[in-house]
Design an enzyme around this catalytic site. Structure first.
Site, PDB file in Angstrom:
ATOM      1  N   CYS A 139      22.242 -30.388 -64.088  1.00 30.80           N
ATOM      2  CA  CYS A 139      22.009 -30.053 -62.682  1.00 30.80           C
ATOM      3  C   CYS A 139      21.646 -31.306 -61.886  1.00 30.80           C
ATOM      4  CB  CYS A 139      20.980 -28.938 -62.566  1.00 30.80           C
ATOM      5  SG  CYS A 139      21.205 -28.003 -61.053  1.00 30.80           S
ATOM      6  N   GLU A 192      19.898 -34.459 -50.251  1.00 32.09           N
ATOM      7  CA  GLU A 192      18.557 -33.957 -50.572  1.00 32.09           C
ATOM      8  C   GLU A 192      17.521 -35.090 -50.423  1.00 32.09           C
ATOM      9  OE1 GLU A 192      18.191 -32.305 -54.561  1.00 32.09           O
ATOM     10  OE2 GLU A 192      16.149 -31.626 -54.187  1.00 32.09           O
ATOM     11  N   LYS A 215     -17.006 -11.518 -81.227  1.00 27.81           N
ATOM     12  CA  LYS A 215     -17.650 -11.003 -80.002  1.00 27.81           C
ATOM     13  C   LYS A 215     -16.738 -11.075 -78.757  1.00 27.81           C
ATOM     14  CE  LYS A 215     -21.864 -10.324 -79.980  1.00 27.81           C
ATOM     15  NZ  LYS A 215     -22.509  -9.235 -80.684  1.00 27.81           N
ATOM     16  N   GLU A 256      20.925 -24.700 -70.946  1.00 25.73           N
ATOM     17  CA  GLU A 256      19.757 -24.424 -71.796  1.00 25.73           C
ATOM     18  C   GLU A 256      19.294 -22.976 -71.682  1.00 25.73           C
ATOM     19  OE1 GLU A 256      19.793 -26.116 -69.005  1.00 25.73           O
ATOM     20  OE2 GLU A 256      17.894 -26.072 -67.911  1.00 25.73           O
ATOM     21  N   SER A 306      -6.194 -17.234 -71.593  1.00 25.83           N
ATOM     22  CA  SER A 306      -4.758 -17.224 -71.302  1.00 25.83           C
ATOM     23  C   SER A 306      -4.059 -18.126 -72.321  1.00 25.83           C
ATOM     24  CB  SER A 306      -4.514 -17.698 -69.876  1.00 25.83           C
ATOM     25  OG  SER A 306      -5.024 -18.992 -69.722  1.00 25.83           O
ATOM     26  N   HIS A 357      22.917 -24.789 -65.851  1.00 26.72           N
ATOM     27  CA  HIS A 357      21.804 -24.934 -66.799  1.00 26.72           C
ATOM     28  C   HIS A 357      22.159 -24.278 -68.133  1.00 26.72           C
ATOM     29  CE1 HIS A 357      18.693 -26.570 -64.108  1.00 26.72           C
ATOM     30  NE2 HIS A 357      19.342 -25.903 -63.171  1.00 26.72           N
ATOM     31  N   GLU A 388      -6.675  -9.592 -60.053  1.00 32.26           N
ATOM     32  CA  GLU A 388      -5.289  -9.233 -59.716  1.00 32.26           C
ATOM     33  C   GLU A 388      -4.686  -8.208 -60.663  1.00 32.26           C
ATOM     34  OE1 GLU A 388      -6.319 -12.326 -59.996  1.00 32.26           O
ATOM     35  OE2 GLU A 388      -5.767 -13.474 -58.202  1.00 32.26           O
TER      36      GLU A 388
HETATM   37  N1  GLN Z   1      17.753 -30.396 -56.444  1.00 35.14           N
HETATM   38  C1  GLN Z   1      19.117 -30.183 -56.817  1.00 35.14           C
HETATM   39  C2  GLN Z   1      19.753 -29.087 -55.995  1.00 35.14           C
HETATM   40  O1  GLN Z   1      19.070 -28.324 -55.370  1.00 35.14           O
HETATM   41  C3  GLN Z   1      19.223 -29.851 -58.291  1.00 35.14           C
HETATM   42  C4  GLN Z   1      18.535 -28.574 -58.679  1.00 35.14           C
HETATM   43  C5  GLN Z   1      18.348 -28.439 -60.164  1.00 35.14           C
HETATM   44  O2  GLN Z   1      18.371 -29.415 -60.894  1.00 35.14           O
HETATM   45  N2  GLN Z   1      18.090 -27.231 -60.620  1.00 35.14           N
HETATM   46  O3  GLN Z   1      20.950 -28.958 -55.973  1.00 35.14           O
END
Ligand code: GLN
Length: 541
Positions: A379, A403, A186, A515, A12, A513, A147
């Protein structure tokens, strides 16, 4: 329309995802309409709940699918947005079959892998096809895994249908044995036998190797594996992954494939100018800029794959090489953490879930904020910046996110904790885990005159989200008086999307995000700007 299947053998992590993406790039550069899709053998219904430690990052598409990180490679190379329907796992296939069985769709038949599971796979392969010329299907895992057997069987059936044009590319590994000073073919022969056992003869074999593959080895593979010599394509290590399409083309991958599919290469001219220009830019990188990423999944670099790439893209655009220093927020005490940060030209706190490592991340944010070091919070990174400023600047003593601590003052919380309107409820796209995950592309409105506006040069942006928690709007005005403000909000003004500082060189936190949308040929403006400031601040000192 043609199908191209890509399987892997021997080991892999050979880079099948990048190979598939590079092949798509070559075909696109010859003006074909191409699409790439992924079939993963694991039994999870999707990678959304898989640990980034095990499986790398979860890549989110515009339409809110939580997918395998390979879809990120596909998007970066092809600059095409992947869709929910571009990936599927065995888990999802079985779950579809079982729900059909429960509904009585099979009219009392005994449900079996062949034909029910294989039919479900074939129906995915044939589904949602638009006007593509060539669709590439990457099969995850390694040939020989239990699988992946149903996938191979479905492919065998498709390839048996003479009306369907297809090609099968098998990617293997050619190890070098130093004691014999020889490359060994091989394992490749055995891996092809494994495919033959499943009734599949590959058309092209791509050989990953750390050494140049000599002509004798190519001839051997050709003879033992029943493929033409020209169809044995060396896949050697590249100095940048963005060089891979050019390398493959040099060894004839695209022309051999097109010939196999019945095209004349000369009628479909290859234009790799943008990629050649990119490589020239990479060669021009002079200075080194060090970015400290303070996170908890730092042991497996693939956990932050898109972030890694986005920083590289930002570096290429600024002619600097980006060196990432992975800083594990869980392991270090404050002093060690700060001495590591001192070596960095910029600090980035990425996304994440759960309370582990949060303390170290908050220390890093405070350090960057107080020392005018460019800071980028993504985030969770943005949420923690909000918490850090709430505690240390606004003096809200027990500010936290629900959280991590349900009893404290939630400056970050679930949307439903403070608002219960239909408007809010409707935002939530489906997710079994709590049903509160904001997933996929959402619009945000940026305030004119803000730094973020000057970076994007527009006031409406679309970025991808993957989170449950949000900044509590109740506290927004408190930030304003202290030199921080939310310069991006959701269109209805309810959800803060961007936090920035007015008296810092570069201090930006984003709830989304960015990125995920950075491409080598179209680097994301936020990363370009962040790296530019890191470089400029470095040169000042
Ligand atoms: N844990 C945070 C939330 O759920 C941030 C999530 C994240 O960084 N993608 O809002």
């Amino acid at each position: 329309m043609h199908f191209v299947f890509i399987t892997g053998g021997v080991a892999s992590s050979l880079g099948k995802g990048i190979a598939s993406a590079a092949l798509a790039t070559l075909l696109k550069s010859r003006n074909f309409r191409v699409r790439i899709r992924k079939l993963d053998p694991y039994l999870n219904v999707d990678p959304g709940t898989m640990s980034p430690y095990q499986h790398g990052e979860v890549y989110v598409t515009d339409d809110g699918a939580e997918t395998d990180l390979d879809l990120g490679h596909y998007e970066r190379f092809t600059n095409q947005s992947a869709k929910q329907t571009d990936s599927i796992s065995s888990g999802k296939i079985y779950s579809n079959v079982l729900s059909k069985e429960r509904k009585g769709d099979y009219l009392g038949a005994t449900i079996q892998v062949i034909p029910h599971v294989t039919n479900e796979i074939k129906s995915f392969i044939n589904s949602d096809i638009k006007n593509e010329d060539i669709i590439i299907y990457e099969i995850g895992g390694t040939v020989g895994d239990i699988e992946s057997l149903p996938f191979l069987e479905a492919i065998r059936q498709i390839r048996n249908n003479k009306k369907i044009s297809s090609a099968l590319i098998h990617m293997t590994y050619i190890p070098y044995l130093s004691s014999a000073d020889e490359l060994k073919t091989k394992p490749t022969q055995h891996s092809v036998k494994e495919l033959l056992n499943a009734g599949i003869q590959p058309d092209i074999i791509m050989c990953r190797s750390e050494r140049r593959i000599d002509i004798d080895s190519i001839s051997k593979i050709s003879l033992f594996c029943n493929v033409k010599k020209e169809s044995v394509i060396p896949a050697l290590n590249a100095k940048s992954i963005y060089e891979v399409p050019l390398l493959y083309s040099k060894y004839g991958l695209d022309s051999v494939l097109l010939k196999h599919l019945g095209y004349k290469s000369k009628n479909h001219k290859l234009n790799l100018k943008p990629w050649n220009d990119l490589l020239k830019k990479i060669d021009k990188q002079k200075q080194l800029v060090k970015i400290g990423i303070v996170g908890k999944y730092t042991n497996l670099k693939d956990s932050y794959k898109s972030l890694n790439e986005a920083l590289i893209h930002g570096g290429i655009e600024n002619s600097v090489e980006v060196e990432i220093k992975w800083i594990n927020s869980e392991e270090l005490n404050n002093n060690n953490l700060i001495s590591k940060l001192k070596e960095c030209d910029g600090v980035l706190v990425p996304g994440g879930f759960g309370s582990r490592g949060v303390k170290g991340k908050i220390t890093a944010i405070k350090y960057a904020r107080e020392n005018n070091i460019p800071f980028f919070g993504i985030c969770l990174g943005m949420q923690l910046a909000v918490i850090e400023i709430s505690r240390n600047v606004l003096k809200i003593k027990n500010a936290n996110s629900s959280e991590f601590d349900q009893k404290s003052k939630s400056v970050i919380g679930l949307m439903t904790e403070w608002t219960k309107g239909n408007k809010i409820e409707k935002r939530d796209k489906n997710s079994d885990k709590g049903g509160t995950m904001r997933l996929g592309s959402y619009k945000a409105i940026l305030s004119k005159k803000s730094k973020i506006y000057s970076i994007y040069k527009k006031n409406e942006i679309f970025e991808r989200h993957r989170h449950r928690y949000e900044v509590n709007k109740k506290y927004v005005s408190k930030f304003q008086n202290k030199g921080y403000y939310f310069s991006g909000m959701s269109p209805d003004g309810l959800l803060p999307e961007v936090l920035e500082s007015t008296n810092h060189s570069w201090f930006i936190g984003v709830q989304f995000h960015p990125e995920l949308k950075s491409r080598p040929l179209k680097p994301h403006p936020l990363f370009v700007s962040f790296i530019k400031y890191c470089r400029n601040e470095k040169n000042k000192s």
